[in-house]
Scaffold this motif. Structure first.
Motif, short mmCIF file in Angstrom:
data_model
loop_
_atom_site.label_atom_id
_atom_site.label_comp_id
_atom_site.label_asym_id
_atom_site.label_seq_id
_atom_site.Cartn_x
_atom_site.Cartn_y
_atom_site.Cartn_z
N UNK A 255 51.44 -40.57 -97.10
CA UNK A 255 52.85 -40.65 -97.50
C UNK A 255 53.48 -39.27 -97.31
N UNK A 256 54.75 -39.24 -96.97
CA UNK A 256 55.46 -37.96 -96.84
C UNK A 256 55.44 -37.20 -98.16
N UNK A 257 55.43 -35.87 -98.05
CA UNK A 257 55.45 -35.06 -99.25
C UNK A 257 56.84 -34.52 -99.55
N UNK A 258 57.03 -34.09 -100.76
CA UNK A 258 58.29 -33.46 -101.16
C UNK A 258 58.09 -32.61 -102.41
N UNK A 259 59.11 -31.83 -102.74
CA UNK A 259 59.11 -31.08 -104.00
C UNK A 259 59.15 -32.10 -105.14
N UNK A 260 58.18 -32.06 -106.03
CA UNK A 260 58.14 -33.00 -107.16
C UNK A 260 59.50 -33.03 -107.84
N UNK B 263 56.63 -44.10 -101.88
CA UNK B 263 55.76 -44.56 -100.80
C UNK B 263 54.51 -45.23 -101.36
N UNK B 264 53.63 -45.73 -100.48
CA UNK B 264 52.38 -46.36 -100.92
C UNK B 264 51.31 -45.30 -101.09
N UNK B 265 51.29 -44.66 -102.24
CA UNK B 265 50.33 -43.58 -102.46
C UNK B 265 48.92 -44.14 -102.60
#
Ligand SMILES: Cc1cc2nc3c(=O)[nH]c(=O)nc-3n(C[C@H](O)[C@H](O)[C@H](O)COP(=O)(O)OP(=O)(O)OC[C@H]3O[C@@H](n4cnc5c(N)ncnc54)[C@H](O)[C@@H]3O)c2cc1C
Lengths: 320, 261
Positions: free
Chosen positions: B32-37, B17-19
């Motif tokens: 931006x959506x988050x997730x488990x690295x 995403x566009x961080x």
């Protein structure tokens, strides 16, 4: 006089280029004092002196080779206590960052990793870093303790600035943690005869489009014609076509050469993270829509097996 | 033999995403959506493999992060971890790596451990030093950046591919390890795993539970300050040519023009 510690990265006294860059950067902040751990201080000292080291604090002990990393932290801390530096600069390798982090924690200091520039400021040194796959550039400052900063290769051009470089013995007492992790065996990486990837002025990289280990000779031939280092995308590394030590990107090396040439690489964000600050970028890819073309100064849409060998021939012909 | 494994994981903004940065120059977690690295998936995978090879092993996933970070824990549980611990506190906002290592070290001690497994670096901050800091705080050996890891007879052994050499490292437990993305593909959660994860226990802790003062963490407790964050100007579009037999020559001419040849 204000002194700045620089941890020397070397192999048996042969100093790696990033250390000379650190000495050059350190001179902006004070007198560089080099910390040489392990054998070869007598070999390294003239080179360190030539690049501005006023003193070379040297320690050698079997612990540095027999146990992992922590003996070096103990030694760097001993140098820190002996010198009382204004800042500590460490090369940004995996090991360098871990040493720096543990030193920062022990000395109650702030830590900056992967700086690409450092300059004196009113409230202490100001560092520049890249963030979010190099989409951003940030500046930071350490607000507590003595700035401990790791610096990426190619962040400065080493300058000659002859200084005394007096070798002094550094007394180190190893703490209880020093012998926690044993180095059971060590196999030095074999030299390829080509420039070091992270230090090279030109990098030629191949990706999944290269198709096989054998075909990487096409990439190597071009690299040799240009005097370049060879890089690879993770896809090429994961396929077993090229060693991981050559991977460019988020989980490989970050490179910032004068010229980066990508062949058969799509330009995924994680790859870009490792090369997008290169000065000039060119790509060869058969897909005109490949994202790598968004970055390039010059791009050729075509089959790399036609374009790259032709380029190599043309370069050889021009060189005569 | 029993083996208590704690895996430290981070909830990060999706790298595709566009961080960007928030106004206080911390990572903008809303943009931006988050997730488990992704790099922590490798840690979960290696922890599960070690657990599968050891009788009486238990895998706890640990994160310090905002409410949404529970998603990361849920993912790790659905891959097969047994339980989770979530340290969440408003005062954690803006904590630097030194502060984070304090929080995680206290939490690891609270859980009880023989082995701590971390990823090689986060995909947002990307410093890669947290495992070393944890080892320093816990006063146990660090065996980090491993492309191969195994546990036997109370010892952890692994291969570290460094810049200058490949080393085999070994330490007695308890220890902190970190694994790279060369350590082996992470498994996908199965449907059964996803269903089972819903029933697995998640313990919530705040700073008080860990005896940490607010001043030790957060933006105010940080030992570094970000002064500015500037978006790098997009690279100006270069010339694109289609190879019709002359591509190599044209590229050579371009390179010669820039004095590379
Ligand atoms: C956490 C994480 C970390 C990662 N770290 C890295 C990293 O450090 N480095 C890295 O590179 N990747 C990394 N990746 C992987 C990354 O997401 C991509 O999968 C990878 O970069 C793709 O490699 P590639 O461009 O070689 O392959 P592809 O994306 O498959 O692209 C191949 C390209 O070759 C072109 N091509 C094919 N044949 C030819 C031909 N004959 N002539 C010309 N062009 C041709 C195709 O058009 C295509 O564009 C990471 C991913 C994750 C999730």
């Amino acid at each position: 006089m204000t002194e700045v510690l620089v941890l020397v990265d070397h192999e048996n006294g042969t100093v790696r280029k990033p250390t000379l860059e650190l000495l050059t950067l350190a001179r902006r902040l004070g007198d560089p004092v080099a910390v040489h751990l392990g054998p070869g201080a007598d070999i390294a000292a003239p080179v360190l002196a030539e690049h501005g080291a006023t003193r070379v604090l040297a320690a050698d002990a079997p612990e540095f080779a027999d146990y992992h990393l922590v003996p070096k932290v103990d030694a760097l801390q001993a140098a820190f206590d002996a010198v009382g530096p204004a800042a500590v600069l460490v090369p940004s390798s995996g090991e360098g960052k871990e040493i720096a982090a543990r030193l920062a924690l022990r000395t109650g200091s702030g830590l900056v990793t992967d700086a690409v520039d450092i300059a004196p400021g009113d409230d202490g040194p100001v560092t520049t870093q890249s963030a979010f796959a190099a989409a951003y550039s940030t500046t930071s400052r350490v607000t507590r303790g003595v700035p401990v900063v790791t610096v990426k290769p190619n962040s400065a051009t080493p300058e000659a600035a002859p200084a005394a470089g007096t070798v002094e013995e550094l007394a180190v007492t190893f703490g209880p943690l020093a012998t926690g992790t044993a180095v059971v065996s060590r196999a030095p990486r074999e030299s390829t005869g080509r420039p070091e990837l992270a230090e090279a002025a030109i990098v030629v990289s191949g990706g999944r489009g290269v198709g096989s280990a054998e075909s990487f000779s096409v990439i190597e031939d071009l690299a040799d014609a240009l005097g370049a280092a060879v890089g690879a995308s993770r896809a090429a590394v994961d396929a077993g076509w090229y060693p991981h030590a050559h991977q460019v990107g988020q989980t490989g090396k970050t490179v910032s050469p004068q010229l980066y040439l990508a062949a058969g690489i799509s330009g995924a964000i994680q790859h870009r993270a490792g090369m997008q600050t290169s000065k000039t970028i060119v790509a060869v890819n058969k897909d005109a829509e490949a994202p790598i073309f968004e970055l390039v100064d010059y791009g050729v849409v075509g089959d790399l097996f036609a374009v790259v060998p032709a380029l190599t021939e043309e370069i050889k012909a021009r060189k005569g | 033999m029993s083996l208590r494994i704690v895996v430290c994981v981070k909830y990060v903004p999706d790298a595709t995403g566009d961080r960007s940065f928030a106004e206080d120059l911390t990572t903008d977690r809303d943009a931006v959506d988050g997730l488990l690295s992704e790099l922590d998936e490798y840690a979960v995978e290696q922890a599960l493999q070690i657990a599968e090879a050891t009788e009486g092993a238990e895998v706890t996933v640990l994160t310090a992060g905002p409410e949404d970070a529970a998603d990361a824990l849920r993912k790790a549980l659905s891959m097969g971890a047994d339980k989770a611990v979530h340290v969440e506190d408003d005062d954690l906002h803006g904590t630097d790596v030194l502060g984070t290592s304090l929080v995680l070290a206290k939490a690891v001690e609270h859980i009880g451990y023989d082995l701590v497994v971390c990823g090689m670096a986060s995909t947002d901050g990307g410093m890669g030093v947290l495992p070393a800091l944890l080892a320093e705080r816990l006063r146990v050996p660090q065996v980090t950046l491993l492309s191969e890891v195994s546990v036997a007879d109370g010892k952890v052994t692994g291969r570290r591919d460094g810049d200058a050499a490949t080393e085999r490292l070994q330490a007695s437990l308890p220890a902190v390890v970190s694994v790279t993305d060369q350590s082996g593909e992470a498994r996908y959660p199965s449907f059964k795993g996803i269903m089972a994860a819903k029933k697995k226990p998640v313990e919530n802790l705040d700073l008080e539970d860990l005896d940490i003062e607010a001043e030790q963490v957060g933006l105010a407790g940080a030992a570094t300050a970000v002064l500015s964050a500037t978006e790098r100007p997009a690279r100006t579009a270069g010339e694109i040519v289609h190879d019709e037999g002359e591509g190599g020559k044209l590229l050579a001419a371009f390179l010669a023009g820039r004095k590379f040849v």
